[in-house]
Write a protein that holds these residues in place. Structure first.
Motif, short mmCIF file in Angstrom:
data_model
loop_
_atom_site.label_atom_id
_atom_site.label_comp_id
_atom_site.label_asym_id
_atom_site.label_seq_id
_atom_site.Cartn_x
_atom_site.Cartn_y
_atom_site.Cartn_z
N GLU A 71 0.63 -1.20 -0.04
CA GLU A 71 -0.01 0.11 0.14
C GLU A 71 0.93 1.28 -0.06
O GLU A 71 0.54 2.15 -0.86
CB GLU A 71 -0.83 0.00 1.26
CG GLU A 71 -1.93 1.23 1.17
CD GLU A 71 -2.87 1.07 2.39
OE1 GLU A 71 -3.35 2.02 3.02
OE2 GLU A 71 -2.98 -0.03 3.13
N THR A 72 1.86 1.23 0.85
CA THR A 72 2.88 2.42 0.71
C THR A 72 3.65 2.50 -0.46
O THR A 72 3.82 3.75 -1.16
CB THR A 72 3.76 2.12 1.79
OG1 THR A 72 3.13 1.98 3.16
CG2 THR A 72 4.67 3.54 2.16
N SER A 75 1.03 3.88 -3.06
CA SER A 75 0.81 5.25 -2.65
C SER A 75 1.84 6.32 -3.03
O SER A 75 1.88 7.50 -3.83
CB SER A 75 0.45 5.71 -1.49
OG SER A 75 -0.66 4.92 -0.96
N LYS A 76 3.34 6.06 -2.97
CA LYS A 76 4.35 6.44 -3.40
C LYS A 76 4.49 6.77 -4.77
O LYS A 76 4.67 7.70 -5.47
CB LYS A 76 5.52 6.07 -2.84
CG LYS A 76 5.85 6.22 -1.45
CD LYS A 76 7.23 5.81 -0.90
CE LYS A 76 7.37 5.99 0.63
NZ LYS A 76 8.44 5.24 1.31
N ASP A 87 1.87 6.67 -7.02
CA ASP A 87 0.97 7.33 -7.50
C ASP A 87 1.27 8.95 -7.25
O ASP A 87 1.01 9.62 -8.10
CB ASP A 87 -0.32 7.10 -6.66
CG ASP A 87 -1.55 7.92 -7.01
OD1 ASP A 87 -1.80 8.11 -8.35
OD2 ASP A 87 -2.20 8.66 -6.22
N ASP A 88 2.01 9.30 -6.06
CA ASP A 88 2.24 10.36 -5.80
C ASP A 88 3.50 10.95 -6.97
O ASP A 88 3.25 12.15 -7.34
CB ASP A 88 2.99 10.62 -4.43
CG ASP A 88 1.74 10.66 -3.34
OD1 ASP A 88 0.47 10.65 -3.62
OD2 ASP A 88 2.12 10.36 -2.17
N ARG A 107 -4.97 4.16 -8.90
CA ARG A 107 -5.71 4.45 -8.06
C ARG A 107 -6.94 3.62 -7.73
O ARG A 107 -7.35 3.25 -6.63
CB ARG A 107 -6.24 5.89 -8.17
CG ARG A 107 -5.31 6.96 -8.06
CD ARG A 107 -5.68 8.20 -8.19
NE ARG A 107 -6.33 8.66 -6.98
CZ ARG A 107 -7.08 9.71 -6.85
NH1 ARG A 107 -7.35 10.45 -7.72
NH2 ARG A 107 -7.52 9.99 -5.47
N ILE A 148 -5.89 0.63 -5.58
CA ILE A 148 -5.55 0.91 -4.48
C ILE A 148 -6.82 1.03 -3.76
O ILE A 148 -6.85 0.21 -2.41
CB ILE A 148 -4.81 2.15 -4.21
CG1 ILE A 148 -3.33 2.22 -4.86
CG2 ILE A 148 -4.79 2.77 -2.70
CD1 ILE A 148 -2.75 3.57 -4.76
N LYS A 149 -7.82 1.44 -4.34
CA LYS A 149 -9.60 1.38 -3.73
C LYS A 149 -9.82 0.13 -3.66
O LYS A 149 -10.48 -0.28 -2.48
CB LYS A 149 -10.26 2.16 -4.55
CG LYS A 149 -10.21 3.92 -4.39
CD LYS A 149 -10.95 4.56 -5.28
CE LYS A 149 -10.83 6.00 -5.19
NZ LYS A 149 -11.67 6.67 -5.85
N GLU A 178 -7.82 -1.71 -0.74
CA GLU A 178 -8.34 -1.19 0.78
C GLU A 178 -9.55 -1.55 0.99
O GLU A 178 -10.03 -1.81 2.00
CB GLU A 178 -8.11 0.50 0.47
CG GLU A 178 -6.83 0.88 0.57
CD GLU A 178 -6.89 2.55 0.43
OE1 GLU A 178 -7.93 3.22 0.09
OE2 GLU A 178 -5.63 3.09 0.46
#
Length: 59
Positions: free
Chosen positions: A8-9, A12-13, A15-16, A48, A51-52, A55
């Motif tokens: 997950e981390t 997210s990184k 995606d950023d 994204r 990720i959804k 989650e």
């Protein structure tokens, strides 16, 4: 069981960083072709959505 948190981390990184690249490419018109920018935006949307889904799954 730290693997899901690490994944997950990392997602997210990624995606950023992808979002920053897209913003920079839009500001500097010669940096990337418009078609490449649109493909990057599609890739970001895919990340994204993954990720959804991840989650929302069982914890």
């Amino acid at each position: 069981m730290s693997e899901p948190k690490d994944t997950e981390t990392a997602a997210s990184k990624f995606d950023d960083k992808l979002q920053k690249l897209i913003k920079r490419a839009r500001k500097q018109h010669g940096m990337l072709w418009p078609s490449v920018v649109s493909k990057l935006e599609l890739a970001r949307a895919d990340v994204r959505s993954m990720i959804k889904v991840y989650e929302s799954g069982p914890k």
